[in-house]
Enzyme design. Sequence first.
Site, short mmCIF file in Angstrom:
data_model
loop_
_atom_site.label_atom_id
_atom_site.label_comp_id
_atom_site.label_asym_id
_atom_site.label_seq_id
_atom_site.Cartn_x
_atom_site.Cartn_y
_atom_site.Cartn_z
N PRO A 1 41.17 36.82 22.10
CA PRO A 1 40.45 35.45 21.86
C PRO A 1 42.01 34.45 21.03
CG PRO A 1 40.29 37.18 20.23
CD PRO A 1 40.51 37.85 21.33
N ASP B 1 46.57 30.45 31.34
CA ASP B 1 45.31 29.42 31.21
C ASP B 1 45.30 28.81 29.95
OD1 ASP B 1 43.89 30.30 33.32
OD2 ASP B 1 42.74 31.73 32.55
N LYS C 1 42.73 24.73 32.97
CA LYS C 1 41.55 23.90 33.41
C LYS C 1 40.96 22.91 32.27
CE LYS C 1 39.75 26.80 37.24
NZ LYS C 1 39.97 28.10 36.78
N MET D 1 31.61 28.08 26.05
CA MET D 1 31.67 27.68 26.91
C MET D 1 30.35 26.12 26.67
SD MET D 1 33.29 28.20 30.67
CE MET D 1 32.61 29.80 31.09
N1 SAH Z 1 37.76 35.30 29.34
C1 SAH Z 1 37.20 34.82 28.77
C2 SAH Z 1 36.26 34.48 28.17
C3 SAH Z 1 37.29 32.68 29.22
S1 SAH Z 1 35.61 31.28 29.28
C4 SAH Z 1 37.02 35.79 26.95
O1 SAH Z 1 36.45 36.69 27.10
O2 SAH Z 1 36.28 35.99 25.65
C5 SAH Z 1 36.42 30.41 28.31
C6 SAH Z 1 35.21 30.76 26.85
O3 SAH Z 1 35.21 31.57 25.46
C7 SAH Z 1 35.72 29.02 25.86
O4 SAH Z 1 35.11 27.67 26.15
C8 SAH Z 1 35.04 29.44 24.40
O5 SAH Z 1 33.16 29.53 25.08
C9 SAH Z 1 35.58 31.62 24.75
N2 SAH Z 1 36.69 31.14 23.86
C10 SAH Z 1 38.03 31.66 24.18
N3 SAH Z 1 38.54 31.75 22.76
C11 SAH Z 1 37.94 31.35 22.36
C12 SAH Z 1 38.29 31.59 20.49
N4 SAH Z 1 39.11 32.16 20.39
N5 SAH Z 1 37.18 31.65 19.86
C13 SAH Z 1 35.88 31.13 20.17
N6 SAH Z 1 35.96 31.44 21.45
C14 SAH Z 1 36.63 31.53 22.54
#
Ligand code: SAH
Length: 458
Positions: free
Chosen positions: A224, A247, A269, A382
Site C-alpha cells: 500500500p 503504476d 493510469k 476505486m
Molecule cells: N492491487 C491493488 C489495488 C489496485 S486498484 C491492491 O491490492 O491494493 C487501485 C485502488 O487501490 C485505489 O483506487 C484504492 O482504492 C486502492 N489503494 C491502493 N493503494 C491504497 C492505499 N495506500 N490506501 C488506500 N487505498 C489504496
Amino acid sequence: MQYLPIHFDTRGAKILVVGGGPAAEAKLRTLLKTEANIVVVDTEVGPEIARWAEQGRLDWQNRDYKETDLDGAALVYAATEDDVVNAVIAKTATSRQIPVNAADQKDACKFITPALVDRAPVLVSIGTEGTSPALARALKADLETRLPPETGAFALKTKTLRDKVKLLLPSLSDRQRFWARILGGRDLSAQLRVSPEALEAQVEAELKEQDQSAGKVLLVGAGPGNPDYLTTAARRALHAADVIVYDRLVSDSVLELGRREAEYVYVGKTPGEPSIGQPAINDILVEKALAGFSVVRLKSGDPLIFGRADEEIEALQAHDIPVQIIPGITSAAAAAAAINASLTTRGTNKAISLLTGHDAKGFAEQDWVSLARPEGRAAVYMGVGAARFIQGRLMLHGADADRPVTVVENASRENQIIIYTTLRNLSDDIANAGISGPAILLIGYAERLSSSKERLAV
Ligand code: SAH
C-alpha cells in the site's frame, strides 16, 4: 541537498591543517588514513600530533600560519582554537578558490567531513548537513554493528572475482544483475562474513546457473505504499531488476529500492484522463523480456487484486516468457489494520467481498441483495467516485442507513486519513473530507474502540 558527497582522491595532494590543538587532532585522525601530504602549521601541537610528525606521517611546520601556506594546497582545514583566526584563513582560502573547512563555523566551510564507518576500501560516510550531529553518531553506531569487520576483505575479494565474471558475462546489465543476486540475499551482514574461498565457490555456482539469454517478468506487489509493508522477496526483486515498469500508486519510497542504473518505465493510469492502455503495457513487458532483461512489473498492493494481472500473464505466456508472482499486502488489509478491525469476525460475518467501484462500463454493479444483508461486509477499491452510487444501491436493497462505513485514504502512508461514517452520510462525508488520494471504503466496519484514544502511528 546542499552538500554533494564525493570521494576525493588524495594521492599526492597537499592538505593543509592550520592548528595543533584538539580540533586539528580530530581532523587529522581521519586525514592520516588518506594518501595525502599533510602539512600542519602551528607553534604548538598536542602530543599526538607531535608523535605523528616524528613518525613522518605529517609535516609539522613549527611557526605561525602565513598566507603562502595555502600555496599548492588542495584542501585546507582552518582548525586553530581561535574562531577569528579560522574565519580569516577560511576567507583567504575561499578567495583563492581552495576548498576550506573551518572548525565549528559551518557558514565559513566550503566542505564538511562526514562521519565515517571505515571498512576500507569500503567507506560509508554519513552526513546530516549539520542538522543533527547526534543522529549522525547514532547512525554510525548502528552501521558499525551491522557492517562486519570482514567487509573490506569481502570487497577486495570481489575485485579479483570481477574479471572472471566479466569474461563470462560481457554485458554490463547481466553483470549488475549477477552481483545483485550474490549480494541481495536474505542477510547481507552474514554474506559479508563469508570467507573469500566460500565467496569464490558461490560465484562459480551462480555463474553456472546463469542463463544469460532468457528474460523474465516478475509481477511484484508493492504493497500500500509504506516500504515497511514490502516483502523481502519484493525488495530482492527490485534490487535485481533491469527494468521496472510501475503504476501510479507505487510510492516513491518503494521505487527507490530499485537500482539507480535500472530502466524505469511509468505506465500509470490516471482516472478520467487519457493514459496508456493495457495492450501497450503488455507490449512493453514482452519487448523488454524478449530483449533478455529481468523485468519487474510493480503494482500497488497485491498484483492479483484489481491489477489486470491475468492480461499481462497471458500476453507473456503467449511468448513463452517466464512469469513469477510476488504477492503484496493489499490495500484493504492495510486499511483494516489502520483501524484495528478484523475483516472477518466469528459469528458476525463469514465472508468479505473485495469490490471495485468501477468496471469497464462505469460504476460496477454487484450482488447488492447479499451485500445489503446485515452481515454484508465489503472492502471497495476505486470506490471514491462511486460512493454515492454504492450508498444508493445498498440502501435501495434494504441496507441499514446507520451501517458503519470507514474510509481509509493513503492507508499505511504518512498522509493516511481515516473517516468514520455511516452508509447514510458516506458520500457527503467523503466530499467534505476532500479525499483525493487512493482510498478503500470498508463497508460494515467501524472504529474499534480502545481504552486509549491515541492512535498508533504507522
Ligand atoms: N492491487 C491493488 C489495488 C489496485 S486498484 C491492491 O491490492 O491494493 C487501485 C485502488 O487501490 C485505489 O483506487 C484504492 O482504492 C486502492 N489503494 C491502493 N493503494 C491504497 C492505499 N495506500 N490506501 C488506500 N487505498 C489504496
